[in-house]
Design an enzyme around this catalytic site. Structure first.
Site, PDB file in Angstrom:
ATOM      1  N   ASN A  11      73.773  61.772  14.263  1.00 53.64           N
ATOM      2  CA  ASN A  11      74.814  62.029  14.761  1.00 53.64           C
ATOM      3  C   ASN A  11      74.657  61.924  16.585  1.00 53.64           C
ATOM      4  O   ASN A  11      74.089  62.857  17.003  1.00 53.64           O
ATOM      5  CB  ASN A  11      75.430  63.280  14.485  1.00 53.64           C
ATOM      6  CG  ASN A  11      76.712  63.819  15.492  1.00 53.64           C
ATOM      7  OD1 ASN A  11      77.191  63.165  16.180  1.00 53.64           O
ATOM      8  ND2 ASN A  11      76.598  65.284  15.444  1.00 53.64           N
ATOM      9  N   LYS A  13      76.216  62.302  18.743  1.00 55.84           N
ATOM     10  CA  LYS A  13      77.229  63.070  19.622  1.00 55.84           C
ATOM     11  C   LYS A  13      77.796  62.141  20.929  1.00 55.84           C
ATOM     12  O   LYS A  13      78.035  60.790  20.722  1.00 55.84           O
ATOM     13  CB  LYS A  13      76.435  64.376  20.213  1.00 55.84           C
ATOM     14  CG  LYS A  13      75.858  65.116  19.225  1.00 55.84           C
ATOM     15  CD  LYS A  13      75.265  66.240  19.556  1.00 55.84           C
ATOM     16  CE  LYS A  13      74.876  67.146  18.380  1.00 55.84           C
ATOM     17  NZ  LYS A  13      74.541  68.479  18.449  1.00 55.84           N
ATOM     18  N   HIS A  88      82.678  69.284  12.704  1.00 50.56           N
ATOM     19  CA  HIS A  88      81.303  69.689  13.418  1.00 50.56           C
ATOM     20  C   HIS A  88      81.824  70.813  14.170  1.00 50.56           C
ATOM     21  O   HIS A  88      82.791  71.294  14.827  1.00 50.56           O
ATOM     22  CB  HIS A  88      80.902  68.623  14.109  1.00 50.56           C
ATOM     23  CG  HIS A  88      79.471  68.942  14.744  1.00 50.56           C
ATOM     24  ND1 HIS A  88      79.307  69.459  15.912  1.00 50.56           N
ATOM     25  CD2 HIS A  88      78.327  68.248  14.316  1.00 50.56           C
ATOM     26  CE1 HIS A  88      77.857  69.546  15.962  1.00 50.56           C
ATOM     27  NE2 HIS A  88      77.355  68.808  15.188  1.00 50.56           N
ATOM     28  N   GLU A  90      80.748  71.803  17.103  1.00 55.02           N
ATOM     29  CA  GLU A  90      81.369  71.362  18.460  1.00 55.02           C
ATOM     30  C   GLU A  90      82.841  71.204  18.532  1.00 55.02           C
ATOM     31  O   GLU A  90      83.505  71.360  19.445  1.00 55.02           O
ATOM     32  CB  GLU A  90      80.482  70.151  18.971  1.00 55.02           C
ATOM     33  CG  GLU A  90      79.165  70.834  19.284  1.00 55.02           C
ATOM     34  CD  GLU A  90      78.031  69.723  19.303  1.00 55.02           C
ATOM     35  OE1 GLU A  90      78.360  68.522  19.242  1.00 55.02           O
ATOM     36  OE2 GLU A  90      76.762  69.909  19.199  1.00 55.02           O
ATOM     37  N   GLU A 159      75.323  73.490   8.433  1.00 51.66           N
ATOM     38  CA  GLU A 159      74.544  73.574   9.607  1.00 51.66           C
ATOM     39  C   GLU A 159      74.732  74.878  10.388  1.00 51.66           C
ATOM     40  O   GLU A 159      75.997  75.283  10.996  1.00 51.66           O
ATOM     41  CB  GLU A 159      75.439  72.626  10.542  1.00 51.66           C
ATOM     42  CG  GLU A 159      75.229  71.185  10.234  1.00 51.66           C
ATOM     43  CD  GLU A 159      75.255  70.201  11.282  1.00 51.66           C
ATOM     44  OE1 GLU A 159      74.218  69.477  11.825  1.00 51.66           O
ATOM     45  OE2 GLU A 159      76.376  70.216  12.052  1.00 51.66           O
ATOM     46  N   GLY A 165      71.293  72.518  18.545  1.00 50.80           N
ATOM     47  CA  GLY A 165      71.128  71.984  19.889  1.00 50.80           C
ATOM     48  C   GLY A 165      69.975  73.190  20.658  1.00 50.80           C
ATOM     49  O   GLY A 165      69.781  73.150  21.642  1.00 50.80           O
ATOM     50  N   SER A 201      68.805  71.212  14.895  1.00 53.10           N
ATOM     51  CA  SER A 201      67.538  71.167  15.381  1.00 53.10           C
ATOM     52  C   SER A 201      66.351  70.389  14.655  1.00 53.10           C
ATOM     53  O   SER A 201      65.294  70.672  14.556  1.00 53.10           O
ATOM     54  CB  SER A 201      66.915  72.384  15.858  1.00 53.10           C
ATOM     55  OG  SER A 201      67.949  72.824  17.124  1.00 53.10           O
TER      56      SER A 201
HETATM   57  P1  PGA Z   1      70.788  68.990  16.615  1.00 55.37           P
HETATM   58  O1  PGA Z   1      72.314  69.119  16.470  1.00 55.37           O
HETATM   59  O2  PGA Z   1      69.898  68.133  15.780  1.00 55.37           O
HETATM   60  O3  PGA Z   1      70.577  68.824  18.201  1.00 55.37           O
HETATM   61  O4  PGA Z   1      70.652  70.503  16.597  1.00 55.37           O
HETATM   62  C1  PGA Z   1      72.771  68.841  14.998  1.00 55.37           C
HETATM   63  C2  PGA Z   1      74.114  68.460  14.718  1.00 55.37           C
HETATM   64  O5  PGA Z   1      74.431  67.608  15.572  1.00 55.37           O
HETATM   65  O6  PGA Z   1      74.964  68.962  14.054  1.00 55.37           O
END
Ligand code: PGA
Length: 243
Positions: A11, A13, A88, A90, A159, A165, A201
């Protein structure tokens, strides 16, 4: 050569900044078993590059027509998308997506022939018991109007939001009982064994700890996936473990 059907979902993002950089990243992730999820504006460019990996979207909308700025799952399908990340954290947090919206998106993705990767996780780090309660409540709210047969086509991404993050991945011994509760919930609901992956992460340093478990069907990589060296290192580690 990859022989199982575990998933490595990348992902990106809202990264990278340019099509040229997206192309370079796509080449680095073009390996069987990988699902590359670029920003929607780069989907068609990335689709031209991928030969082994599958194309995924980070979002989608349930209708076509007068919805300025949106793109439907049908349109994604015609652009070569096979998977779509839905719900997600976010999107939930920054764009107000709730369970009703997420249910509609799941149903629409399925109708278009796209496999939804539905993200679910508790907000704060807490006991495993409390996390299971939060996750099961969310599962309860997420599948309104989706038939039993279609439920079997859903991929779940566990998640924990506190792990996204932050560089603080959830350890395997905490992840396993939560994934097992999610699996039981889905089994009771649909009588189907679905894929459940872990995200939060994931890095080249910690990815092996998830790969050793037969109960985890894949990983969802966020931040590290937008870095060519890190994504290549993750893929290499997983392949060396026959993940
Ligand atoms: P990350 O993001 O690996 O930066 O923690 C995970 C995600 O996009 O769900």
């Amino acid at each position: 050569m990859k022989t199982n059907n575990k998933l490595i979902v990348m992902n990106w993002k809202c990264n990278p900044r340019s099509i040229a950089e997206a192309r370079v990243l796509a080449v680095a992730s073009d390996v069987r078993g990988v699902v590359v999820c670029p920003p929607s504006v780069f989907l068609c460019s990335v689709a031209q590059i991928l030969k082994q990996a599958s194309l995924g979207a980070q979002n989608g909308f349930w209708a076509e027509g007068a919805y300025t700025g949106e793109y439907s799952f049908g349109q994604l399908k015609s652009a070569g998308v096979k998977y779509a990340i839905i719900g997600h954290s976010e999107r939930r947090l920054l764009f107000g997506e709730n369970s009703q919206i997420i249910s509609k998106k799941i149903a629409s993705a399925l109708a278009a022939g796209i496999s939804p990767i539905v993200c679910i996780g508790e907000k704060k780090r807490t006991t495993v018991y409390t996390a299971i309660k939060a996750v099961v409540t969310e599962l309860n709210n997420s599948f309104t109007g989706i038939s039993k047969d279609n439920l079997g086509k859903i991929i779940l991404a566990y998640e924990p939001i506190w792990a996204i993050g932050t560089g603080k991945n959830a350890p395997l011994d905490e992840v396993l009982p939560i994934i097992s509760a999610m699996r039981k919930y889905m089994m009771d609901l649909s009588n189907k064994k679905i894929k459940i992956i872990y995200g939060g992460s994931v890095s080249p340093e910690n990815v092996s700890s998830y790969a050793v478990s037969p109960f985890i069907d894949g990983v969802l990589v966020g931040g590290a996936s937008a870095n060519k060296q890190k994504s290549a290192a993750i893929i290499e580690k997983l392949h060396s473990l026959n993940f």
